[in-house]
Design a protein around this motif. Sequence first.
Motif, PDB file in Angstrom:
ATOM      1  N   ALA A  51      38.863  48.461  28.313  1.00 29.46           N
ATOM      2  CA  ALA A  51      39.670  47.404  28.934  1.00 29.46           C
ATOM      3  C   ALA A  51      39.961  47.693  30.399  1.00 29.46           C
ATOM      4  O   ALA A  51      40.227  46.772  31.175  1.00 29.46           O
ATOM      5  CB  ALA A  51      40.986  47.237  28.169  1.00 29.46           C
ATOM      6  N   ALA A  52      39.902  48.959  30.786  1.00 36.47           N
ATOM      7  CA  ALA A  52      40.215  49.322  32.171  1.00 36.47           C
ATOM      8  C   ALA A  52      39.180  48.785  33.151  1.00 36.47           C
ATOM      9  O   ALA A  52      39.513  48.522  34.319  1.00 36.47           O
ATOM     10  CB  ALA A  52      40.325  50.840  32.304  1.00 36.47           C
ATOM     11  N   PHE A  53      37.943  48.617  32.722  1.00 40.26           N
ATOM     12  CA  PHE A  53      36.891  48.215  33.659  1.00 40.26           C
ATOM     13  C   PHE A  53      37.117  46.828  34.252  1.00 40.26           C
ATOM     14  O   PHE A  53      37.069  46.669  35.487  1.00 40.26           O
ATOM     15  CB  PHE A  53      35.517  48.314  33.003  1.00 40.26           C
ATOM     16  N   PRO A  54      37.354  45.776  33.444  1.00 43.40           N
ATOM     17  CA  PRO A  54      37.638  44.480  34.080  1.00 43.40           C
ATOM     18  C   PRO A  54      38.878  44.528  34.959  1.00 43.40           C
ATOM     19  O   PRO A  54      38.930  43.864  36.005  1.00 43.40           O
ATOM     20  CB  PRO A  54      37.820  43.520  32.895  1.00 43.40           C
ATOM     21  N   LEU A  55      39.873  45.312  34.572  1.00 47.93           N
ATOM     22  CA  LEU A  55      41.069  45.461  35.397  1.00 47.93           C
ATOM     23  C   LEU A  55      40.722  46.095  36.739  1.00 47.93           C
ATOM     24  O   LEU A  55      41.198  45.652  37.792  1.00 47.93           O
ATOM     25  CB  LEU A  55      42.111  46.295  34.660  1.00 47.93           C
ATOM     26  N   MET A  56      39.864  47.108  36.715  1.00 46.30           N
ATOM     27  CA  MET A  56      39.466  47.776  37.956  1.00 46.30           C
ATOM     28  C   MET A  56      38.705  46.818  38.880  1.00 46.30           C
ATOM     29  O   MET A  56      38.912  46.814  40.103  1.00 46.30           O
ATOM     30  CB  MET A  56      38.607  49.005  37.649  1.00 46.30           C
ATOM     31  N   PHE A  57      37.832  46.012  38.302  1.00 47.31           N
ATOM     32  CA  PHE A  57      37.085  45.061  39.126  1.00 47.31           C
ATOM     33  C   PHE A  57      38.011  44.007  39.733  1.00 47.31           C
ATOM     34  O   PHE A  57      37.847  43.623  40.902  1.00 47.31           O
ATOM     35  CB  PHE A  57      35.979  44.389  38.303  1.00 47.31           C
ATOM     36  N   LEU A  58      38.987  43.545  38.960  1.00 44.50           N
ATOM     37  CA  LEU A  58      39.938  42.564  39.500  1.00 44.50           C
ATOM     38  C   LEU A  58      40.804  43.190  40.594  1.00 44.50           C
ATOM     39  O   LEU A  58      41.080  42.553  41.630  1.00 44.50           O
ATOM     40  CB  LEU A  58      40.820  42.021  38.373  1.00 44.50           C
ATOM     41  N   MET A  59      41.239  44.427  40.376  1.00 41.93           N
ATOM     42  CA  MET A  59      42.039  45.114  41.391  1.00 41.93           C
ATOM     43  C   MET A  59      41.232  45.331  42.670  1.00 41.93           C
ATOM     44  O   MET A  59      41.725  45.085  43.781  1.00 41.93           O
ATOM     45  CB  MET A  59      42.531  46.457  40.850  1.00 41.93           C
ATOM     46  N   HIS A  60      39.999  45.776  42.510  1.00 43.96           N
ATOM     47  CA  HIS A  60      39.164  46.036  43.680  1.00 43.96           C
ATOM     48  C   HIS A  60      38.855  44.744  44.431  1.00 43.96           C
ATOM     49  O   HIS A  60      38.900  44.694  45.667  1.00 43.96           O
ATOM     50  CB  HIS A  60      37.858  46.715  43.246  1.00 43.96           C
ATOM     51  N   ASP A  61      38.556  43.681  43.695  1.00 44.77           N
ATOM     52  CA  ASP A  61      38.251  42.407  44.336  1.00 44.77           C
ATOM     53  C   ASP A  61      39.444  41.881  45.125  1.00 44.77           C
ATOM     54  O   ASP A  61      39.294  41.364  46.239  1.00 44.77           O
ATOM     55  CB  ASP A  61      37.834  41.382  43.281  1.00 44.77           C
ATOM     56  N   THR A  62      40.645  42.032  44.554  1.00 48.61           N
ATOM     57  CA  THR A  62      41.861  41.590  45.243  1.00 48.61           C
ATOM     58  C   THR A  62      42.111  42.421  46.496  1.00 48.61           C
ATOM     59  O   THR A  62      42.384  41.883  47.585  1.00 48.61           O
ATOM     60  CB  THR A  62      43.069  41.693  44.304  1.00 48.61           C
ATOM     61  N   TYR A  63      42.006  43.738  46.356  1.00 42.51           N
ATOM     62  CA  TYR A  63      42.205  44.606  47.517  1.00 42.51           C
ATOM     63  C   TYR A  63      41.185  44.295  48.601  1.00 42.51           C
ATOM     64  O   TYR A  63      41.528  44.164  49.782  1.00 42.51           O
ATOM     65  CB  TYR A  63      42.088  46.072  47.104  1.00 42.51           C
TER      66      TYR A  63
END
Length: 407
Positions: free
Chosen positions: A98-110
């Motif tokens: 579950a961490a992977f989609p969260l990481m992609f969303l966080m990175h995209d936002t940043y």
Amino acid sequence: MNWSKFLHALFNVADKYYVIAGVAFLVFYVLLRKRVAWKKIQPRYPVAADYRRELLFSTVSIVIFSLPPLILVQNDSLRPHTTYYASIARHGWVYFFAAFPLMFLMHDTYFYWMHRLIHHPKLFRLFHLVHHRSVNPSPWSAYAFHPLEAFAESLIFVIFLFTIPINLWHLFIFFLLSLVYNVYGHLGFELYPAGFHRHPLGRWMNTSVCHNQHHRHFKGNYGLYFLFWDRMMGTLREDYDAAFSEVGSRSKGMVMVGMLVLGAVFGATFGLHAQAPAGTDAPVKGDAIVGIWQTHGDKPAKIQIYSSSGLYYGKIISLRDPLENGKPVADKNNPDVAKRGQPVIGLVLLMGFKFDSDEWDDGHIYDPESGKTYSCILTLKDVNTLKVRGYVGISMFGRTEIWTRTN
């Protein structure tokens, strides 16, 4: 510094970048260059100097990207203060995936907001100009950052390690996939199928066409993996859908040897079949710009644009006020003292423009008022309206004038 750990971290980044970007470059820019040229988003290929510049700055970026893992993960005194954890069992397999989609969303936002920030005029030249010198990007553009931008990019690693539980495999897999998508975004070729931009999923995904537009026009399309923020903030370019459709609609029969691409369906003569400017029923052709154009402003003039040896030029043929102190207006601010007595009427001020798909570029414009010469791009808004953009360095920092056809 523990040099063995530093070198390990350095090679851990470098080997993946050089392999992934190198394979993409070898396939699309060397081995299959002639076979896939018809599909290239911008028909021309970068020159060798572009590749050398990109490789140089990419290598510097790799060194910078290797520092956060060295400082935070490899450092026994700092690692306990981060969210890094060694055993997957500590948070379980459900969280691990579950961490992977969260990481992609966080990175995209940043990335989106950092990217928009460094496009601010006060920061652009310092942080982002190096990357935007790749107006026509290649796989080597993916990491071609100024050191300051590379540092800003690397901070996502720090954000991860101080916000959510992170395992070594999270970092390895995430940054590998991130690199692959980054190389795709700078590839210069679209790999998604035609119509993908209209798919319920595809309309939210960033594409190579989308990011290529950002490099070419410098404005809009700021996202990394997704288009959520671009759509919500109104920064997705209005011509994105048309651009994606144009690339997806090309057929292999449009190929011409090397860099020339025939628009077989719509009859364009050079480049990829060009999008017609508003008010026309056919694609733009090079000679569409030929004619007499009226400038506007304090000292309006008429400019005759003509072709010569495949290039386009423009000369002043009349002035509203042709006399000054009873004599023909002279080019008194010319940097060449010997030419300051020559009349402005008859002066060639547009020089050496090449037709490229839907614009005339690689030319220069001379300003008799200042005696300075600027890089310039000419674009038809419609058959009777010409946008003339002069600039120094990059097109983003310049001035646009509108000329109207008089014949």
